[in-house]
Design a protein around this motif. Structure first.
Motif, PDB file in Angstrom:
ATOM      1  N   ASP A 146       7.878  -8.883 -81.970  1.00  0.00           N
ATOM      2  CA  ASP A 146       9.086  -9.014 -81.455  1.00  0.00           C
ATOM      3  C   ASP A 146       9.901  -9.040 -82.045  1.00  0.00           C
ATOM      4  O   ASP A 146      11.095  -9.007 -81.786  1.00  0.00           O
ATOM      5  CB  ASP A 146       9.090  -9.101 -79.736  1.00  0.00           C
ATOM      6  N   ILE A 163      -2.955  -8.413 -83.578  1.00  0.00           N
ATOM      7  CA  ILE A 163      -3.105  -9.157 -81.643  1.00  0.00           C
ATOM      8  C   ILE A 163      -4.474  -8.054 -81.395  1.00  0.00           C
ATOM      9  O   ILE A 163      -5.386  -9.137 -79.645  1.00  0.00           O
ATOM     10  CB  ILE A 163      -2.048  -7.918 -80.797  1.00  0.00           C
ATOM     11  N   GLU A 180       2.621 -12.286 -80.277  1.00  0.00           N
ATOM     12  CA  GLU A 180       2.833 -11.275 -79.836  1.00  0.00           C
ATOM     13  C   GLU A 180       4.531 -11.637 -79.758  1.00  0.00           C
ATOM     14  O   GLU A 180       5.846 -10.491 -79.640  1.00  0.00           O
ATOM     15  CB  GLU A 180       3.293 -10.999 -78.501  1.00  0.00           C
ATOM     16  N   LYS A 235       0.282  -5.829 -85.349  1.00  0.00           N
ATOM     17  CA  LYS A 235      -0.164  -5.544 -83.604  1.00  0.00           C
ATOM     18  C   LYS A 235      -2.174  -4.949 -84.386  1.00  0.00           C
ATOM     19  O   LYS A 235      -2.766  -5.603 -83.474  1.00  0.00           O
ATOM     20  CB  LYS A 235      -0.048  -3.871 -83.603  1.00  0.00           C
TER      21      LYS A 235
END
Length: 443
Positions: A138, A189, A134, A186
């Protein structure tokens, strides 16, 4: 041994004998001393040998009854001793089997507890890796904004310098790379979230099994402590039967073995996923660094090449317009296909969700379960492929729109292009962070 015959009184034919001794005893005493009057009374008496034989018969019967009673008492004593010894042996054997069962339960309970702790620790490690993903995701926002800003700045070039040159291609490649990295991050994740959920589900299964074994251990441990002197024992005739839904020792052990095996598989998958996350972050960081160097080199080269022809751009305008229309139609078709596949996926998910409420050992990995999971995986693959294709189509449409806009613009003068490339773009790229691996550890 034959018993002696009952002595019988001798009878005189001249006078009938009484039918019973009591009749003789009840007969009246003779009223006359006449020999004829006393004759019938005298014939009812036993002779002395008969009296001795009769006494011997009574003695024999009493002796036989005494022997029979003594033999019965001896047999009763033997039976009581045998029953007591057998009952004691049976109780000790049952206690021994309960003790062995306690050892088996304790073994599986310890194994399950160990697996629960290891799975919990592994889940925490995977959650930390998910947090790194994550943070890395970012950290890609700034490079992406830089790339988009570079592309937008170069969109303001005036004819005839507004071309899809090497710088443009490298920037688009960089943008695609960042988008791919973001998509990969993503997806990873999501994969990590799914794996964490699977770990927790398997941990919950192990905890339920462990809890059942703890309760069973307490029950059997209490049973081991029962004895004939216990005050809380009583008759339960209805419990002397096998339950229809009772498991066998083999299926009982296999159930815990399967839970531990599934936990081991999830733990191994989690370890592999953590290793994959490390590789993804490291490779993504390296790819971004290399692409940044390639873009900077292209900018340097482009600053020395500012000659291009406007007519080449105009020749592609019609084709671009056609491609835009085709891409929009393709996007509409892709969106419809995604909606159709999502409807099928909802059905499969609902079936799986409803089947997850099957109680206890009925939660079986049967063929329908594997088929539903396979169906979900197939639909998920198709949906991901369609969504990726949709994203690619939308990006292609965006690129086509940008290209159309560039083709319709007038190309700025070369000085303006140099200003845009060198002053606007390259100076802004100084703040380009490239080390995602380091950024993933920052708070």
């Amino acid at each position: 041994m034959a018993q002696p015959d009952e002595p019988q009184p001798t009878a005189v034919p001249s006078c009938p004998l009484p039918t019973k001794i009591c009749d003789v005893l009840r007969s009246d005493r003779p009223r006359s001393c006449c020999g004829m009057a006393m004759a019938g009374f005298r014939t009812a008496k036993y002779q002395v040998p008969e009296w001795h034989r009769r006494n011997a018969g009574v003695y024999y019967k009493a002796f036989a009854a005494s022997e029979e009673a003594e033999r019965g008492r001896a047999e009763s004593q033997h039976l009581m001793k045998h029953a007591a010894a057998s009952a004691q042996r049976a109780q000790e054997y049952s206690k021994s089997t309960l003790g062995q069962r306690l050892q088996d339960i304790h073994f599986w309970r310890v194994e399950l507890q160990k697996e629960i702790m290891e799975l919990d620790a592994e889940t925490n490690l995977l959650a930390a890796q998910k947090l790194r993903l994550e943070r890395a995701l970012d950290a890609t926002e700034v490079p992406y904004s830089v790339v988009i800003d570079n592309l937008e700045c170069r969109e303001r070039r005036q004819p005839p310098d507004l071309v899809i040159d090497e710088v443009e291609r490298q920037l688009l490649k960089e943008a695609d790379l960042i988008r791919d990295i973001r998509d990969l991050l993503k997806r990873t994740i999501i994969q990590a979230t799914t794996q964490i959920r699977s770990n927790r589900i398997q941990k919950e299964n192990c905890e339920l099994d462990w809890s059942d074994k703890v309760e069973t251990y307490h029950i059997d441990d209490k049973c081991v402590g029962y004895c004939t002197d216990s005050t809380n024992v009583q008759f339960h005739p209805s419990s002397v039967k096998f339950e229809e839904n009772a498991s066998t020792p083999k299926s009982w052990a296999q159930f815990s073995h399967d839970n531990i095996s599934s936990a081991e598989q999830e733990k191994l998958a989690s370890v592999q996923l953590r290793s994959l996350i490390n590789s993804i972050i490291h490779d993504a960081s390296e790819d971004l660094r290399m692409q940044r160097a390639a873009v900077n080199e292209a900018f340097d080269n482009r600053c020395r090449e500012l000659d291009d022809a406007k007519f080449r751009l105009e020749q592609h305008l019609q084709q671009i317009l056609k491609d835009i229309a085709d891409e929009e139609a393709n996007i509409v078709n892709l969106k419809k296909a995604i909606r159709d596949k999502e409807a099928h996926l909802k059905v499969a998910h609902t079936r799986l969700f409803d089947r997850s409420f099957r109680p206890n050992i009925e939660l079986c990995r049967d063929e329908p379960q594997f088929r539903l999971i396979s169906e979900v995986e197939e639909l998920t693959v198709f949906l991901e492929a369609l969504k990726r294709k949709l994203m690619e189509s939308e990006q292609n449409l965006k690129n086509l729109e940008e290209t159309r806009m560039k083709l319709e613009k007038e190309i700025a003068v070369k000085a303006n292009s140099i200003f845009i490339d060198r002053q606007k773009c390259m100076s802004y790229r100084v703040c380009y962070p490239v080390d995602l691996e380091v950024a993933s550890y920052k708070q």
